[in-house]
Scaffold this motif. Structure first.
Motif, mmCIF file in Angstrom:
data_model
loop_
_atom_site.group_PDB
_atom_site.id
_atom_site.type_symbol
_atom_site.label_atom_id
_atom_site.label_comp_id
_atom_site.label_asym_id
_atom_site.label_seq_id
_atom_site.Cartn_x
_atom_site.Cartn_y
_atom_site.Cartn_z
ATOM 1 N N PHE A 1 0.822 -1.210 0.000
ATOM 2 C CA PHE A 1 0.000 0.000 0.000
ATOM 3 C C PHE A 1 0.856 1.261 0.000
ATOM 4 C CE2 PHE A 1 -3.436 -2.818 1.762
ATOM 5 C CZ PHE A 1 -4.203 -2.778 0.605
ATOM 6 N N ASN A 2 1.983 1.248 0.694
ATOM 7 C CA ASN A 2 2.888 2.403 0.660
ATOM 8 C C ASN A 2 3.463 2.600 -0.741
ATOM 9 O OD1 ASN A 2 2.478 2.973 3.354
ATOM 10 N ND2 ASN A 2 4.254 1.807 4.046
ATOM 11 N N GLU B 1 2.971 5.862 -3.222
ATOM 12 C CA GLU B 1 4.082 6.600 -3.837
ATOM 13 C C GLU B 1 3.903 6.739 -5.348
ATOM 14 O OE1 GLU B 1 8.020 5.219 -2.903
ATOM 15 O OE2 GLU B 1 7.510 4.968 -0.780
ATOM 16 N N LEU B 2 3.276 5.737 -5.976
ATOM 17 C CA LEU B 2 3.044 5.770 -7.424
ATOM 18 C C LEU B 2 1.783 6.558 -7.796
ATOM 19 C CD1 LEU B 2 3.901 2.051 -8.265
ATOM 20 C CD2 LEU B 2 5.237 4.081 -8.878
ATOM 21 N N GLY B 3 1.069 7.034 -6.791
ATOM 22 C CA GLY B 3 -0.146 7.795 -7.062
ATOM 23 C C GLY B 3 -1.355 6.939 -7.371
ATOM 24 N N ILE B 4 -1.294 5.666 -7.014
ATOM 25 C CA ILE B 4 -2.419 4.755 -7.227
ATOM 26 C C ILE B 4 -3.258 4.751 -5.946
ATOM 27 C CG2 ILE B 4 -3.111 2.381 -7.709
ATOM 28 C CD1 ILE B 4 -0.380 2.064 -9.136
#
Length: 165
Positions: free
Chosen positions: A75-76, A80-83
């Motif tokens: 989830f982190n 970070e990928l904007g998902i």
């Protein structure tokens, strides 16, 4: 197969998006809008019937989280990928990551075939035909009650008629 994807490891419970159902309704499938179907989705995961005439329902539970560190890392990374992280798949977008609910009970598979047929398997008016493929439902003149099911079995097209009026 009896039980859908729950019988082959799918075990995920997602009944679709509001957008799809409402679009089908707008395209002419009366009664297929999300709000009309939601009571049936709810009924499928709630106990129904009574002690003398029980009816099955799907056991809907969270999957066990074996190692929370892995889930947190996933989830982190997606954050970070904007998902987006989705709390519930039932209403909004299906694009993102989430803990999904599944058709499991006490750590065991609970396919729709098992939960719906378990309560009625001994009835003389129920006949399960394996290796058959249902191809058509034939309705009565009102269009509200199925009077027969057409199916294929060993390259033959057959019909099973209901006896109930």
């Amino acid at each position: 197969m009896i039980g859908g994807t729950g019988a082959i490891n799918g075990m995920l419970y997602i009944h679709g998006t509001r957008f799809d159902y409402d679009r089908w309704h707008k395209e002419g499938l009366a009664g297929w809008d999300y709000d009309s179907l939601l009571p049936y989705f709810e009924k499928s995961i709630r106990p129904v019937g009574n002690e003398t005439h029980p009816q099955g329902y799907v056991n809907l539970n969270e999957f066990n989280h074996f190692d929370q560190d892995y889930f947190d890392m996933l989830f982190n990374a997606t954050e970070e990928l904007g998902i987006s992280r989705i709390q519930e798949f039932d209403e909004g977008s299906y694009i993102g990551y989430a803990h999904l609910k599944g058709t499991v009970a006490n750590g065991l598979r609970a396919s729709t075939g098992k939960v719906h047929l378990a309560h009625v398997s001994g009835r003389p008016n129920l006949h399960v035909i394996k290796n058959a493929q249902a191809t058509k439902l034939l309705f009565d003149d009102t269009g509200r009650r199925v009077k027969a099911v057409e199916f294929k079995l060993k390259h033959q097209t057959l019909r099973a008629y209901t006896k109930r009026k």
